[in-house]
Design an enzyme around this catalytic site. Sequence first.
Site, PDB file in Angstrom:
ATOM      1  N   ARG A  28       2.708 -33.979  -4.655  1.00 16.45           N
ATOM      2  CA  ARG A  28       2.650 -35.307  -4.059  1.00 16.45           C
ATOM      3  C   ARG A  28       3.831 -35.434  -3.104  1.00 16.45           C
ATOM      4  O   ARG A  28       4.975 -35.317  -3.524  1.00 16.45           O
ATOM      5  CB  ARG A  28       2.748 -36.334  -5.185  1.00 16.45           C
ATOM      6  N   THR A  65       5.154 -39.946   1.641  1.00 16.09           N
ATOM      7  CA  THR A  65       3.837 -40.580   1.876  1.00 16.09           C
ATOM      8  C   THR A  65       3.082 -40.781   0.573  1.00 16.09           C
ATOM      9  O   THR A  65       2.139 -41.558   0.516  1.00 16.09           O
ATOM     10  CB  THR A  65       2.959 -39.704   2.784  1.00 16.09           C
ATOM     11  N   ASP A 109       7.825 -37.674 -15.903  1.00 14.99           N
ATOM     12  CA  ASP A 109       7.151 -36.659 -15.084  1.00 14.99           C
ATOM     13  C   ASP A 109       6.598 -35.581 -16.023  1.00 14.99           C
ATOM     14  O   ASP A 109       7.356 -34.833 -16.642  1.00 14.99           O
ATOM     15  CB  ASP A 109       8.158 -36.070 -14.095  1.00 14.99           C
ATOM     16  N   ASP A 122       7.768 -31.927 -15.387  1.00 17.99           N
ATOM     17  CA  ASP A 122       9.159 -31.683 -15.802  1.00 17.99           C
ATOM     18  C   ASP A 122       9.280 -31.645 -17.322  1.00 17.99           C
ATOM     19  O   ASP A 122      10.014 -30.828 -17.880  1.00 17.99           O
ATOM     20  CB  ASP A 122      10.080 -32.768 -15.241  1.00 17.99           C
TER      21      ASP A 122
HETATM   22  C1  PRP Z   1       2.126 -35.458 -10.845  1.00 18.09           C
HETATM   23  C2  PRP Z   1       1.022 -35.385 -11.878  1.00 18.09           C
HETATM   24  C3  PRP Z   1      -0.214 -35.466 -11.053  1.00 18.09           C
HETATM   25  C4  PRP Z   1       0.211 -36.365  -9.934  1.00 18.09           C
HETATM   26  C5  PRP Z   1      -0.309 -37.746 -10.237  1.00 18.09           C
HETATM   27  O1  PRP Z   1       2.274 -34.222 -10.272  1.00 18.09           O
HETATM   28  O2  PRP Z   1       1.070 -34.221 -12.669  1.00 18.09           O
HETATM   29  O3  PRP Z   1      -0.628 -34.214 -10.531  1.00 18.09           O
HETATM   30  O4  PRP Z   1       1.644 -36.393  -9.915  1.00 18.09           O
HETATM   31  O5  PRP Z   1      -0.006 -38.582  -9.203  1.00 18.09           O
HETATM   32  P1  PRP Z   1      -1.087 -39.216  -8.256  1.00 18.09           P
HETATM   33  O6  PRP Z   1      -2.200 -39.736  -9.125  1.00 18.09           O
HETATM   34  O7  PRP Z   1      -0.324 -40.318  -7.577  1.00 18.09           O
HETATM   35  O8  PRP Z   1      -1.561 -38.183  -7.287  1.00 18.09           O
HETATM   36  P2  PRP Z   1       3.525 -33.832  -9.354  1.00 18.09           P
HETATM   37  O9  PRP Z   1       3.219 -34.155  -7.918  1.00 18.09           O
HETATM   38  O10 PRP Z   1       4.758 -34.419  -9.919  1.00 18.09           O
HETATM   39  O11 PRP Z   1       3.507 -32.260  -9.432  1.00 18.09           O
HETATM   40  P3  PRP Z   1       3.756 -31.295 -10.680  1.00 18.09           P
HETATM   41  O12 PRP Z   1       2.497 -31.320 -11.524  1.00 18.09           O
HETATM   42  O13 PRP Z   1       3.941 -29.974 -10.013  1.00 18.09           O
HETATM   43  O14 PRP Z   1       4.964 -31.747 -11.449  1.00 18.09           O
END
Ligand code: PRP
Length: 215
Positions: free
Chosen positions: A110, A114, A206, A209
């Site tokens: 993400r 943005t 998170d 993490d």
């Molecule tokens: C987190 C989570 C989802 C996403 C959810 O991932 O695991 O994939 O955010 O958010 P959204 O519904 O607003 O898209 P992250 O981007 O932190 O990546 P990661 O899984 O690599 O930690």
Amino acid sequence: MSEKSSYKDVFIFDHPLIQHKLAIMRDKDTSTKEFRELVSEVSMLMAYEVTRDLPLRPVDVETPIGIAHCHMIEGKKLALIPILRAGLGMVEGMINLVPMAKVGHIGLYRDPETLEPIEYYCKLPDDIQNRDVILLDPMLATGGSAAASVGFLKDRNIEHIKFVCLIAAPEGIERLHSEHPDVPIFCAGLDERLNEHAYTVPGLGDAGDRLFGTK
Ligand code: PRP
């Protein structure tokens, strides 16, 4: 085991074991090791319900005593597709129950400014068009990652997709359903809202993490 929520096609798992384990996962003092184990355990319990509509075929089985008229899963093919990276934590628990499933991966992150999802990896089973897909990600926050992932899958002519997460925010449910009304959502908990950083509140932090100990 699951109850239909007030949202159409959103199923919340109200089983006491799932709710208990989710409460421990939410606790900020739960260790990485325990968190990882809990994600796996809850995913296995969720697999039980998510696969409830798999078709059966009658089979006769010869027991040591006689013939038993039984049922087995009809050659329905499944694919588990975790959204990297946090979705990885849900694979092991699920595949324990459906060992015939193949696993594809979609990598998204993400964009912190943005908040839109950016694809960085996609590898799917060759015969993915013939498989029903269970898309896995612990968190449904804005819904951007889930909606984009479903879009990638539909671009590859995949029609039957279920989305399974641990925690969903109303904003994510609304976005995923407005873009892909055909995709049912299964979750263990429904949160109140998103905060200004697009984390679910109260959430569990998170998930990536916490699974991998990176923070
Ligand atoms: C987190 C989570 C989802 C996403 C959810 O991932 O695991 O994939 O955010 O958010 P959204 O519904 O607003 O898209 P992250 O981007 O932190 O990546 P990661 O899984 O690599 O930690």
